[in-house]
Motif scaffolding. Structure first.
Motif, PDB file in Angstrom:
ATOM      1  N   MET A  88       0.360  -1.464   0.214  1.00  0.00           N
ATOM      2  CA  MET A  88       0.337  -0.241  -0.477  1.00  0.00           C
ATOM      3  C   MET A  88       0.504   1.172  -0.413  1.00  0.00           C
ATOM      4  SD  MET A  88      -3.390   1.253   2.782  1.00  0.00           S
ATOM      5  CE  MET A  88      -2.161   1.248   4.484  1.00  0.00           C
ATOM      6  N   THR A  89       0.560   2.054  -0.850  1.00  0.00           N
ATOM      7  CA  THR A  89       1.710   3.442  -1.554  1.00  0.00           C
ATOM      8  C   THR A  89       1.260   4.836  -0.683  1.00  0.00           C
ATOM      9  OG1 THR A  89       1.069   3.295  -3.340  1.00  0.00           O
ATOM     10  CG2 THR A  89       2.991   1.641  -2.543  1.00  0.00           C
ATOM     11  N   PHE A  90      -0.683   5.206  -0.521  1.00  0.00           N
ATOM     12  CA  PHE A  90      -0.765   5.832  -0.519  1.00  0.00           C
ATOM     13  C   PHE A  90      -0.382   7.112   1.019  1.00  0.00           C
ATOM     14  CE2 PHE A  90      -3.794   5.317   3.179  1.00  0.00           C
ATOM     15  CZ  PHE A  90      -3.948   4.290   3.311  1.00  0.00           C
ATOM     16  N   ARG A  91       0.006   6.833   1.816  1.00  0.00           N
ATOM     17  CA  ARG A  91       0.382   7.019   2.750  1.00  0.00           C
ATOM     18  C   ARG A  91       1.206   8.558   2.831  1.00  0.00           C
ATOM     19  NH1 ARG A  91       3.235   5.519   8.354  1.00  0.00           N
ATOM     20  NH2 ARG A  91       3.814   8.076   9.149  1.00  0.00           N
ATOM     21  N   LYS A  92       2.570   7.987   1.579  1.00  0.00           N
ATOM     22  CA  LYS A  92       3.384   8.969   0.667  1.00  0.00           C
ATOM     23  C   LYS A  92       3.260  10.265   0.424  1.00  0.00           C
ATOM     24  CE  LYS A  92       7.799   9.293  -1.541  1.00  0.00           C
ATOM     25  NZ  LYS A  92       8.717   8.725  -2.321  1.00  0.00           N
ATOM     26  N   THR A  93       1.953   9.591  -1.147  1.00  0.00           N
ATOM     27  CA  THR A  93       1.449  10.476  -1.348  1.00  0.00           C
ATOM     28  C   THR A  93       0.348  11.571  -0.596  1.00  0.00           C
ATOM     29  OG1 THR A  93       0.868   9.138  -3.266  1.00  0.00           O
ATOM     30  CG2 THR A  93      -0.126  10.516  -3.314  1.00  0.00           C
TER      31      THR A  93
ATOM     32  N   ALA B 181     -10.024  13.248  12.086  1.00  0.00           N
ATOM     33  CA  ALA B 181      -8.580  13.263  12.496  1.00  0.00           C
ATOM     34  C   ALA B 181      -7.527  11.976  11.914  1.00  0.00           C
ATOM     35  CB  ALA B 181      -7.664  14.559  12.663  1.00  0.00           C
ATOM     36  N   GLU B 182      -7.998  11.440  13.569  1.00  0.00           N
ATOM     37  CA  GLU B 182      -7.483  10.526  14.268  1.00  0.00           C
ATOM     38  C   GLU B 182      -7.975   9.385  13.452  1.00  0.00           C
ATOM     39  OE1 GLU B 182      -9.920  10.372  17.792  1.00  0.00           O
ATOM     40  OE2 GLU B 182      -8.950  12.089  18.503  1.00  0.00           O
ATOM     41  N   VAL B 183      -8.800   9.105  12.695  1.00  0.00           N
ATOM     42  CA  VAL B 183      -9.090   7.617  11.427  1.00  0.00           C
ATOM     43  C   VAL B 183      -7.530   8.076  10.718  1.00  0.00           C
ATOM     44  CG1 VAL B 183     -10.305   6.794   9.433  1.00  0.00           C
ATOM     45  CG2 VAL B 183     -11.077   7.841  11.826  1.00  0.00           C
TER      46      VAL B 183
ATOM     47  N   GLY C  14      -2.636   6.254   8.517  1.00  0.00           N
ATOM     48  CA  GLY C  14      -1.133   6.457   8.122  1.00  0.00           C
ATOM     49  C   GLY C  14      -1.056   7.265   6.648  1.00  0.00           C
ATOM     50  N   SER C  15      -2.117   7.883   7.269  1.00  0.00           N
ATOM     51  CA  SER C  15      -2.250   8.789   6.269  1.00  0.00           C
ATOM     52  C   SER C  15      -1.996  10.127   6.172  1.00  0.00           C
ATOM     53  CB  SER C  15      -3.667   8.894   5.702  1.00  0.00           C
ATOM     54  OG  SER C  15      -3.994   7.832   4.968  1.00  0.00           O
TER      55      SER C  15
END
Length: 333
Positions: A1-6, A302-304, A309-310
């Motif tokens: 899964m790569t969306f955190r960095k984006t 925000a907590e979600v 990790g977003s």
């Protein structure tokens, strides 16, 4: 899964741009909005009412996502973002962008959702079959928040999914082509997604789980502080347009104008708006919305995002991101 960095990179960029925004001489203002998202203010937009009320030229620029709206406000290119999703607002302010909510634009649980491709035959009863599937999600938006909450409800491990960042129009095209298995979005994009798939949960089912969906009108805090009369006048036109629509007697006159401005046919506009709720000024200022409810809900959003990790961290409080002074002033105009 790569969306955190984006998403984290996008938030960092917004924060950096926010530090460089400077005040502009006010002989015109620019407003961000969505196409294929019919709302009462567009009747006033089409008739030039905003220009007349503000005493200046009002430029309108269409965006695909609320995250793009945040970036445009950070760059100083946009003064108002109408119907910005609450999650992208939370992402931006959590990253340090000094934005403020100045009204509640619309509530719409049935107009923001995730759609699974029809040929997969996946429903809420066999949702575990989503594991290993490719999902299009516009990261940092209301659709992203709803996706995260639904996956948590169904106990779907995000790591088991291939998540790609796509604006709703692109997600709709991808699901139509069969290149992705599920797409999440809103507005016209969601309508086209539904032509090729089914939702896992209805709007009512999502609300029962505490998945609220509403948009706000946001603005850079510095702009609001420096131009209180302009902001109040802008909100007055929006409020009057909403009141006119809610009253009902002029819907037949308003609908074709709104539909044309939104770039959709009247039947689609009528269908979409039948599921929209446009709170009155009094309702917006109540405890349910800007009197505390929105601030509390933002903390949960925000907590979600932090748990997923977003975003790296939430603010200690989102109270300072809501400014009810302009809306209160609009009541007296």
């Amino acid at each position: 899964m790569t969306f955190r960095k984006t998403l984290t990179s996008a938030a960092a960029t917004v924060a950096l741009l926010a530090g460089t925004t400077s005040a502009m001489a006010l002989d015109e203002v620019t407003v961000a909005y969505f196409m294929e998202w019919p709302m009462p203010f567009q009747y006033a937009k089409a008739n030039g009412t905003f220009d007349e009320a503000l005493g200046m030229k009002v430029n309108w620029v269409a965006f695909d996502t609320g995250t793009a709206m945040s970036a445009a406000m950070a760059a100083g290119d946009v003064h108002f973002a109408v119907s910005q999703g609450l999650p992208p607002f939370v992402v931006a302010t959590s990253a340090g962008q000094d934005l403020q909510i100045i009204d509640v634009a619309v509530s719409y649980s049935d107009n923001d959702n995730c759609v699974v491709r029809s040929d997969l035959d996946i429903t809420k009863d066999n949702v575990a079959d989503l594991a290993g599937k490719k999902v299009a999600v516009p990261l940092g938006t209301a659709a992203h928040y709803g996706f995260l909450k639904q996956m948590a409800h169904f106990n779907i491990d995000l790591a088991s999914l291939e998540i790609v960042d796509m604006a709703p129009p692109d997600g709709a095209a991808a699901i139509a082509q069969g290149s992705i298995d599920m797409a999440c979005g809103y507005g016209g994009g969601l309508n086209r997604m539904k032509e090729h798939g089914n939702v896992l949960l209805t709007g009512a089912e999502k609300e029962a789980l505490g998945i609220l969906v509403f948009d706000v009108t946001s603005s850079p805090a510095s702009f609001v502080a420096e131009n209180p009369d302009v902001v109040a006048s802008f909100l007055k036109v929006v409020a009057d347009s909403n009141a006119m629509w809610n009253e009902g007697s002029k819907k037949a006159e308003m609908l074709p104008v709104i539909a044309k401005d939104a770039g959709i046919d009247e039947a689609t506009a009528e269908k979409d708006m039948s599921t929209f709720v446009f709170p009155s000024v009094e309702e917006q200022l109540s405890a349910k919305w800007l009197g505390g409810g929105a601030q509390e809900f933002m903390q949960g959003v925000a907590e979600v995002f932090v748990s997923a990790g977003s975003i790296p961290a939430a603010l200690p409080s989102y109270d300072a991101t809501v400014n009810t002074a302009p809306l209160t002033a609009a009541q007296g105009l």
